[in-house]
Every structure is written in structure tokens, then in C-alpha cells.
Scaffold this motif. Structure first.
Motif, PDB file in Angstrom:
ATOM      1  N   ALA A  64       1.319   8.470  -1.722  1.00  0.00           N
ATOM      2  CA  ALA A  64       0.265   9.447  -1.442  1.00  0.00           C
ATOM      3  C   ALA A  64      -1.104   8.809  -1.684  1.00  0.00           C
ATOM      4  CB  ALA A  64       0.429  10.688  -2.316  1.00  0.00           C
ATOM      5  N   CYS A  65      -1.195   7.902  -2.630  1.00  0.00           N
ATOM      6  CA  CYS A  65      -2.474   7.236  -2.945  1.00  0.00           C
ATOM      7  C   CYS A  65      -2.389   5.719  -2.767  1.00  0.00           C
ATOM      8  CB  CYS A  65      -2.895   7.515  -4.386  1.00  0.00           C
ATOM      9  SG  CYS A  65      -2.977   9.266  -4.809  1.00  0.00           S
ATOM     10  N   HIS A  66      -1.258   5.140  -3.148  1.00  0.00           N
ATOM     11  CA  HIS A  66      -1.082   3.684  -3.003  1.00  0.00           C
ATOM     12  C   HIS A  66      -0.602   3.431  -1.581  1.00  0.00           C
ATOM     13  CE1 HIS A  66      -1.562   2.836  -7.317  1.00  0.00           C
ATOM     14  NE2 HIS A  66      -0.924   3.979  -7.514  1.00  0.00           N
ATOM     15  N   THR A  67      -1.564   3.136  -0.711  1.00  0.00           N
ATOM     16  CA  THR A  67      -1.270   3.146   0.720  1.00  0.00           C
ATOM     17  C   THR A  67      -0.264   2.074   1.145  1.00  0.00           C
ATOM     18  OG1 THR A  67      -3.212   1.773   1.090  1.00  0.00           O
ATOM     19  CG2 THR A  67      -3.502   4.157   1.320  1.00  0.00           C
ATOM     20  N   ARG A  68      -0.075   1.045   0.316  1.00  0.00           N
ATOM     21  CA  ARG A  68       0.894   0.010   0.684  1.00  0.00           C
ATOM     22  C   ARG A  68       2.059  -0.051  -0.315  1.00  0.00           C
ATOM     23  NH1 ARG A  68      -0.082  -5.125   1.401  1.00  0.00           N
ATOM     24  NH2 ARG A  68       1.388  -5.193   3.126  1.00  0.00           N
ATOM     25  N   ALA A  69       2.309   1.059  -0.968  1.00  0.00           N
ATOM     26  CA  ALA A  69       3.388   1.092  -1.961  1.00  0.00           C
ATOM     27  C   ALA A  69       4.748   0.792  -1.342  1.00  0.00           C
ATOM     28  CB  ALA A  69       3.421   2.457  -2.649  1.00  0.00           C
ATOM     29  N   GLU A  70       4.949   1.240  -0.112  1.00  0.00           N
ATOM     30  CA  GLU A  70       6.232   0.969   0.570  1.00  0.00           C
ATOM     31  C   GLU A  70       6.502  -0.533   0.643  1.00  0.00           C
ATOM     32  OE1 GLU A  70       8.806   2.582   1.788  1.00  0.00           O
ATOM     33  OE2 GLU A  70       8.145   4.654   1.577  1.00  0.00           O
ATOM     34  N   GLN A  71       5.419  -1.307   0.709  1.00  0.00           N
ATOM     35  CA  GLN A  71       5.566  -2.767   0.779  1.00  0.00           C
ATOM     36  C   GLN A  71       5.531  -3.397  -0.621  1.00  0.00           C
ATOM     37  OE1 GLN A  71       3.013  -1.257   3.006  1.00  0.00           O
ATOM     38  NE2 GLN A  71       4.779  -0.988   4.349  1.00  0.00           N
ATOM     39  N   GLY A  72       5.508  -2.577  -1.647  1.00  0.00           N
ATOM     40  CA  GLY A  72       5.511  -3.100  -3.007  1.00  0.00           C
ATOM     41  C   GLY A  72       4.141  -3.549  -3.488  1.00  0.00           C
ATOM     42  N   SER A  73       3.090  -3.089  -2.812  1.00  0.00           N
ATOM     43  CA  SER A  73       1.745  -3.507  -3.185  1.00  0.00           C
ATOM     44  C   SER A  73       0.956  -2.316  -3.739  1.00  0.00           C
ATOM     45  CB  SER A  73       1.032  -4.091  -1.959  1.00  0.00           C
ATOM     46  OG  SER A  73      -0.255  -4.529  -2.337  1.00  0.00           O
ATOM     47  N   TYR A  74       0.396  -2.495  -4.931  1.00  0.00           N
ATOM     48  CA  TYR A  74      -0.308  -1.407  -5.620  1.00  0.00           C
ATOM     49  C   TYR A  74      -1.730  -1.819  -5.981  1.00  0.00           C
ATOM     50  CZ  TYR A  74       4.286   0.728  -5.943  1.00  0.00           C
ATOM     51  OH  TYR A  74       5.504   1.287  -5.641  1.00  0.00           O
ATOM     52  N   ARG A  75      -2.316  -2.723  -5.170  1.00  0.00           N
ATOM     53  CA  ARG A  75      -3.655  -3.223  -5.494  1.00  0.00           C
ATOM     54  C   ARG A  75      -4.697  -2.120  -5.449  1.00  0.00           C
ATOM     55  NH1 ARG A  75      -3.232  -8.987  -2.527  1.00  0.00           N
ATOM     56  NH2 ARG A  75      -2.042  -7.716  -1.075  1.00  0.00           N
ATOM     57  N   GLU A  76      -5.699  -2.277  -6.313  1.00  0.00           N
ATOM     58  CA  GLU A  76      -6.707  -1.223  -6.442  1.00  0.00           C
ATOM     59  C   GLU A  76      -7.419  -0.948  -5.127  1.00  0.00           C
ATOM     60  OE1 GLU A  76      -8.771  -1.171 -10.162  1.00  0.00           O
ATOM     61  OE2 GLU A  76     -10.528  -0.330  -9.182  1.00  0.00           O
ATOM     62  N   ARG A  77      -7.706  -2.003  -4.379  1.00  0.00           N
ATOM     63  CA  ARG A  77      -8.464  -1.780  -3.143  1.00  0.00           C
ATOM     64  C   ARG A  77      -7.648  -1.033  -2.081  1.00  0.00           C
ATOM     65  NH1 ARG A  77      -7.967  -7.559  -2.701  1.00  0.00           N
ATOM     66  NH2 ARG A  77      -6.504  -8.152  -1.059  1.00  0.00           N
ATOM     67  N   GLU A  78      -6.365  -0.879  -2.317  1.00  0.00           N
ATOM     68  CA  GLU A  78      -5.526  -0.141  -1.356  1.00  0.00           C
ATOM     69  C   GLU A  78      -5.363   1.333  -1.737  1.00  0.00           C
ATOM     70  OE1 GLU A  78      -2.915  -4.195  -0.747  1.00  0.00           O
ATOM     71  OE2 GLU A  78      -2.079  -2.501  -1.858  1.00  0.00           O
ATOM     72  N   ILE A  79      -5.967   1.704  -2.842  1.00  0.00           N
ATOM     73  CA  ILE A  79      -5.795   3.088  -3.316  1.00  0.00           C
ATOM     74  C   ILE A  79      -6.759   4.039  -2.600  1.00  0.00           C
ATOM     75  CG2 ILE A  79      -5.883   4.629  -5.323  1.00  0.00           C
ATOM     76  CD1 ILE A  79      -5.328   2.179  -7.092  1.00  0.00           C
ATOM     77  N   VAL A  80      -6.182   5.073  -2.002  1.00  0.00           N
ATOM     78  CA  VAL A  80      -6.991   6.144  -1.402  1.00  0.00           C
ATOM     79  C   VAL A  80      -6.443   7.463  -1.953  1.00  0.00           C
ATOM     80  CG1 VAL A  80      -7.759   7.263   0.720  1.00  0.00           C
ATOM     81  CG2 VAL A  80      -7.346   4.796   0.715  1.00  0.00           C
ATOM     82  N   VAL A  81      -7.227   8.113  -2.796  1.00  0.00           N
ATOM     83  CA  VAL A  81      -6.749   9.348  -3.441  1.00  0.00           C
ATOM     84  C   VAL A  81      -7.146  10.554  -2.581  1.00  0.00           C
ATOM     85  CG1 VAL A  81      -6.868  10.775  -5.510  1.00  0.00           C
ATOM     86  CG2 VAL A  81      -6.954   8.284  -5.714  1.00  0.00           C
ATOM     87  N   PRO A  82      -6.162  11.376  -2.162  1.00  0.00           N
ATOM     88  CA  PRO A  82      -6.509  12.557  -1.367  1.00  0.00           C
ATOM     89  C   PRO A  82      -7.571  13.405  -2.081  1.00  0.00           C
ATOM     90  CG  PRO A  82      -4.134  12.280  -1.448  1.00  0.00           C
ATOM     91  CD  PRO A  82      -4.723  11.277  -2.411  1.00  0.00           C
ATOM     92  N   GLY A  83      -8.608  13.744  -1.361  1.00  0.00           N
ATOM     93  CA  GLY A  83      -9.678  14.542  -1.963  1.00  0.00           C
ATOM     94  C   GLY A  83     -10.780  13.690  -2.579  1.00  0.00           C
ATOM     95  N   PHE A  84     -10.498  12.400  -2.788  1.00  0.00           N
ATOM     96  CA  PHE A  84     -11.490  11.491  -3.365  1.00  0.00           C
ATOM     97  C   PHE A  84     -11.886  10.374  -2.418  1.00  0.00           C
ATOM     98  CE2 PHE A  84     -10.265  13.189  -7.458  1.00  0.00           C
ATOM     99  CZ  PHE A  84     -11.457  13.149  -8.153  1.00  0.00           C
ATOM    100  N   GLY A  85     -10.908   9.913  -1.672  1.00  0.00           N
ATOM    101  CA  GLY A  85     -11.129   8.723  -0.847  1.00  0.00           C
ATOM    102  C   GLY A  85     -10.846   7.482  -1.663  1.00  0.00           C
ATOM    103  N   LYS A  86     -11.497   6.399  -1.294  1.00  0.00           N
ATOM    104  CA  LYS A  86     -11.282   5.115  -1.978  1.00  0.00           C
ATOM    105  C   LYS A  86     -11.466   5.255  -3.480  1.00  0.00           C
ATOM    106  CE  LYS A  86     -10.953   1.647   1.203  1.00  0.00           C
ATOM    107  NZ  LYS A  86      -9.975   0.582   1.084  1.00  0.00           N
ATOM    108  N   TRP A  87     -10.551   4.689  -4.220  1.00  0.00           N
ATOM    109  CA  TRP A  87     -10.591   4.824  -5.671  1.00  0.00           C
ATOM    110  C   TRP A  87     -11.215   3.601  -6.313  1.00  0.00           C
ATOM    111  CZ3 TRP A  87      -9.990   8.851  -8.774  1.00  0.00           C
ATOM    112  CH2 TRP A  87      -9.816   8.636 -10.143  1.00  0.00           C
ATOM    113  N   LYS A  88     -12.250   3.829  -7.117  1.00  0.00           N
ATOM    114  CA  LYS A  88     -12.859   2.726  -7.878  1.00  0.00           C
ATOM    115  C   LYS A  88     -12.686   3.042  -9.346  1.00  0.00           C
ATOM    116  CE  LYS A  88     -15.045  -0.063  -4.905  1.00  0.00           C
ATOM    117  NZ  LYS A  88     -15.516   0.653  -3.738  1.00  0.00           N
ATOM    118  N   ASP A  89     -12.056   2.136 -10.050  1.00  0.00           N
ATOM    119  CA  ASP A  89     -11.793   2.368 -11.466  1.00  0.00           C
ATOM    120  C   ASP A  89     -13.049   2.177 -12.309  1.00  0.00           C
ATOM    121  OD1 ASP A  89     -10.058   3.271 -13.259  1.00  0.00           O
ATOM    122  OD2 ASP A  89      -8.877   1.442 -13.430  1.00  0.00           O
TER     123      ASP A  89
END
Lengths: 133, 158
Positions: free
Chosen positions: B133-158
Motif C-alpha cells: 500500500a505504501c512500499h511501491t516495490r515491496a512485491e520485488q522485495g524493495s523497501y527503499r525510502e524513495r519508493e514509499i508513497v503513503v496514501p493521503g500523504f504522497g511521497k514519504w520523507k523521514d
């Protein structure tokens, strides 16, 4: 003869490709042994598909994951995972692998109905999904 | 001197809690792992729970987080062995609950601590088990921060 062959095939548990009507016929034959004269019905299958069993909060009915139509792609009610359509018209591999079909009836019936599905329910269900358009 | 620094860096990198941005499914995964587990949820990385946790998960497939994931014994054993082989060894990766959830480990909660409650309740997320839902490439086993898009927030910056 076909009935005998199909029941052997089910009893043997050997994974073989079959067509959806063959699978439905196998379950129908099993149902007819339990209640003589049984005839599978797509209409009953449709009612079953639409019924709200409400055993599980997140999966009260088939539609919770599979949508109101077996022709549409669904979404797992808990995990959000995409589910391909149930209808062979939309997803040709559906109801062709007896072991897979049994596995999913076993899991989904216990989830949604809180019990195993009968052979009659399975026959009706496959007929309904196969004829859906 | 340079070598010593490199070694120090390497040691530090290895001691860091899980480099969690790359978590591909280990190459020795049996085909059943994908066929059985990944048919209902994405293939969760075995390194996100401890061996004891996985054994508990695999011992209770009839009560699998509100669902049924019953398997024949041969397949069940094959998947359990694989999960245990690649399980986490750190205690902060230990799940909580019965059966244990990887979304309740100290590590998971720490990584997700900045997310507001309403994100977890968002219909597009629906459950913490829905990584993609947020880790857009999780299916490929990738959880990098720049790939995170949180519904309602958009791109996630820690």
C-alpha cells in the motif's frame, strides 16, 4: 461411464488438468451419491455466492474478496492483495486443477462459512462461475 | 589505516539492525512459498521474524490471522524449514501475538512510528500486512525510502 471415470479420478487424488464442467460434474456425481437425483444449478450457485454468512467480520461473504461479480478482479479483504477473477471466461486457468480447487474450497469455506462446503455447493458454485458473463 | 577504516565500516554495517531497504525473497525459496504464501499476501521476508515465531505461525495455519492457510504436511514442513533457515536472530525482530505478527516487532513498530493512526485506518491501506500500500516495490522485495508513497500523504520523507 464418465461418472465412474471422474469419481476414480477424484478418489485417486492425482493432480490432472480438467475442464471446469468436468470438475463441476465430479462434484455433482459426489452430491448425487449423497442425495440421489441431485442436479447442479448455476442459479443456486449465484445465491450461494451472494449470501451473507457473516461468520467472519472481514470476510462475511464471497464478495468480500471477489466482488459482486466473479468476472471482476478482487482484492483480499485483509491483506489488500489483488485477486484475479474467478470466472473462467475472465481467467482461463480457473477450475482446471482439481487439487488447487479443493485447496481453495477448503480454505475459503472455512473462512467464510465456518465449515466445509458440501459437494453440492461446490458443483453449483463452479457452474455459476463458469456460466457467468 | 584505510583498511582499518574499511573494516570498521563493514563491521558497523553488519552490526546495524537489518538493512531493511532490500529484502528480496532468498533464492532457495521452495516454489511452494510463492504458490501458497504469496497467493494471499506478498511474500513476507523470512528475516522479519525469528525462527521460534515462524514455527508458531506454521503450527497454526488453521488459525492464520482470521483466515485458513491449511497445507499438506510435506509442503508445510518445506516452507517452515525455509523460513527458519532465513529467520532473524535479533530479539527486536521477535513478533508479538498468537500467532506472532511481524507487524508487532519492536523493529517494525520503530520503523513505522511516525505514521499517524489515520494512515493505518485508510481504506487503501486496510491492514499493516498490506506492505505494498505504501512500499511501491515491496512485491520485488524493495523497501527503499524513495519508493514509499503513503496514501493521503504522497511521497514519504523521514
Amino acid at each position: 461411464m464418465k461418472r465412474v471415470w471422474l469419481s476414480c479420478f477424484f478418489a485417486s487424488g492425482i493432480a490432472m488438468a480438467a475442464s471446469p464442467p468436468e470438475l463441476a460434474a465430479g462434484y455433482a456425481a459426489e452430491a448425487a451419491r449423497q442425495s440421489p437425483g441431485f442436479q447442479p444449478s448455476a442459479r443456486r450457485g449465484a445465491e450461494f455466492y451472494a449470501r451473507r454468512f457473516a461468520v467472519s467480520e472481514k470476510m462475511p461473504a464471497c464478495a468480500a474478496c471477489h466482488t459482486d461479480s466473479p468476472l471482476q478482479a478482487g482484492r483480499h479483504a485483509v491483506t489488500g492483495k489483488a485477486i484475479r477473477p474467478l470466472a473462467p471466461r475472465a481467467e482461463t486457468a480457473r477450475f482446471t486443477d482439481p487439487a488447487k480447487v479443493e485447496k481453495w474450497f477448503r480454505r475459503n469455506c472455512s473462512e467464510v462459512l465456518g465449515r466445509a462446503c458440501s459437494a453440492a455447493e461446490k458443483a453449483d458454485f463452479i457452474l455459476f462461475a463458469t456460466e457467468a458473463k | 589505516m584505510r583498511t582499518a577504516r574499511l573494516i570498521a565500516c563493514a563491521a558497523l554495517a553488519l552490526s546495524l539492525p537489518a538493512r531493511a531497504d532490500r529484502l528480496p525473497v532468498p533464492a532457495d525459496a521452495p516454489p511452494a512459498f510463492k504458490a501458497e504464501c504469496a497467493s494471499c499476501h506478498l511474500p513476507y521476508p523470512p528475516a522479519l521474524l525469528t525462527a521460534a515465531d515462524w514455527q508458531q505461525v506454521m503450527a497454526k495455519l488453521d488459525k492464520h490471522y482470521g483466515g485458513s492457510a491449511v497445507l499438506d504436511e510435506k509442503t508445510r514442513r518445506e516452507i517452515e524449514d525455509f523460513l527458519v533457515r532465513h529467520a532473524a536472530t535479533r530479539s527486536r525482530m521477535a513478533g508479538a501475538g498468537d500467532p506472532p505478527r511481524l507487524t508487532r516487532s519492536e523493529w517494525f513498530l520503530h520503523e513505522h512510528r511516525k505514521l499517524p493512526d489515520r494512515t493505518w485506518r485508510d481504506a487503501r491501506v486496510s491492514s499493516a500486512s498490506n506492505c505494498s500500500a505504501c512500499h511501491t516495490r515491496a512485491e520485488q522485495g524493495s523497501y527503499r525510502e524513495r519508493e514509499i508513497v503513503v496514501p493521503g500523504f504522497g511521497k514519504w520523507k523521514d
